[in-house]
Write a protein that holds these residues in place. Structure first.
Motif, PDB file in Angstrom:
ATOM      1  N   MET A  17       0.832  -1.199   0.000  1.00  0.00           N
ATOM      2  CA  MET A  17       0.000   0.000   0.000  1.00  0.00           C
ATOM      3  C   MET A  17       0.870   1.253   0.000  1.00  0.00           C
ATOM      4  O   MET A  17       0.624   2.200  -0.743  1.00  0.00           O
ATOM      5  N   TYR A  18       1.902   1.239   0.826  1.00  0.00           N
ATOM      6  CA  TYR A  18       2.831   2.374   0.921  1.00  0.00           C
ATOM      7  C   TYR A  18       3.481   2.656  -0.430  1.00  0.00           C
ATOM      8  O   TYR A  18       3.503   3.786  -0.901  1.00  0.00           O
ATOM      9  N   SER A  20       2.497   1.851  -3.377  1.00  0.00           N
ATOM     10  CA  SER A  20       1.562   2.238  -4.437  1.00  0.00           C
ATOM     11  C   SER A  20       0.992   3.650  -4.250  1.00  0.00           C
ATOM     12  O   SER A  20       0.610   4.289  -5.222  1.00  0.00           O
ATOM     13  N   LYS A  21       0.977   4.156  -3.004  1.00  0.00           N
ATOM     14  CA  LYS A  21       0.310   5.442  -2.766  1.00  0.00           C
ATOM     15  C   LYS A  21       1.209   6.522  -2.159  1.00  0.00           C
ATOM     16  O   LYS A  21       0.796   7.674  -2.052  1.00  0.00           O
ATOM     17  N   ARG A  22       2.408   6.174  -1.787  1.00  0.00           N
ATOM     18  CA  ARG A  22       3.297   7.129  -1.104  1.00  0.00           C
ATOM     19  C   ARG A  22       3.495   8.418  -1.892  1.00  0.00           C
ATOM     20  O   ARG A  22       3.450   9.505  -1.336  1.00  0.00           O
ATOM     21  N   GLU A  24       1.602   9.972  -3.780  1.00  0.00           N
ATOM     22  CA  GLU A  24       0.409  10.811  -3.835  1.00  0.00           C
ATOM     23  C   GLU A  24       0.268  11.693  -2.587  1.00  0.00           C
ATOM     24  O   GLU A  24      -0.525  12.629  -2.584  1.00  0.00           O
ATOM     25  N   THR A 129       2.275   5.379   7.393  1.00  0.00           N
ATOM     26  CA  THR A 129       1.654   5.851   6.158  1.00  0.00           C
ATOM     27  C   THR A 129       0.526   4.922   5.727  1.00  0.00           C
ATOM     28  O   THR A 129      -0.556   5.384   5.339  1.00  0.00           O
ATOM     29  N   ILE A 133      -3.409   5.877   5.258  1.00  0.00           N
ATOM     30  CA  ILE A 133      -4.128   5.623   4.015  1.00  0.00           C
ATOM     31  C   ILE A 133      -5.367   4.763   4.279  1.00  0.00           C
ATOM     32  O   ILE A 133      -6.460   5.047   3.781  1.00  0.00           O
ATOM     33  N   GLU A 137      -9.371   5.787   3.649  1.00  0.00           N
ATOM     34  CA  GLU A 137     -10.207   5.040   2.726  1.00  0.00           C
ATOM     35  C   GLU A 137     -11.449   4.441   3.377  1.00  0.00           C
ATOM     36  O   GLU A 137     -12.304   3.915   2.670  1.00  0.00           O
TER      37      GLU A 137
END
Length: 138
Positions: A17-18, A20-22, A24, A129, A133, A137
């Protein structure tokens, strides 16, 4: 809020997750005073003027952030009518939530965590982080 032993599977999911989205995310951490104002405005807590509790919050704030000197005079502490104790370091934004029943603490901790946001150094921590996230969500 992490309330149980973390598994390797969870760590792997958080890392994914980190990663893939860090990119952003940008630092958005608010000050301790702003967090305190938010908390008081939303929850209308009663003051909890207990030096032992403030000392615990101060110690933990100092352990988390070595760059800001934690002082007991900067700790605001409160009790909610459901028995949840909350301490906020007005200087660093560190907060501490405690209750005899952990399930009462979780929604308050989660709310304060998301509201406070993440600092630049927080964004380098994949566990923090990913928690952030996940809560966004929800």
């Amino acid at each position: 809020m992490i309330t149980s032993k973390v598994t390797k599977k969870q760590l792997a999911e958080w890392q994914k997750m980190y990663l893939s989205k860090r990119n952003e995310l940008k630092p958005n951490r608010i000050s301790g005073k702003c967090l305190n104002d938010y908390f008081v405005g939303k929850y209308s807590p009663d003051p909890f003027d207990n030096d032992d509790f403030k000392s615990i919050v101060c110690f933990n704030a100092a352990e988390e952030n070595k760059t800001v000197k934690a002082e007991i005079s900067n700790i605001a502490s409160y009790v909610l009518n459901n028995g949840v104790l909350v301490g906020i370091d007005l200087a660093s934004g560190f907060f501490y939530v405690e209750s005899k029943e952990i399930k009462r603490s979780i929604p308050i901790w989660d709310d304060l965590f998301v509201t406070r946001g993440l600092s630049e150094s927080d964004l380098d921590n994949y566990v923090l982080t990913a928690q952030y996230i996940s809560l966004l969500e929800k």
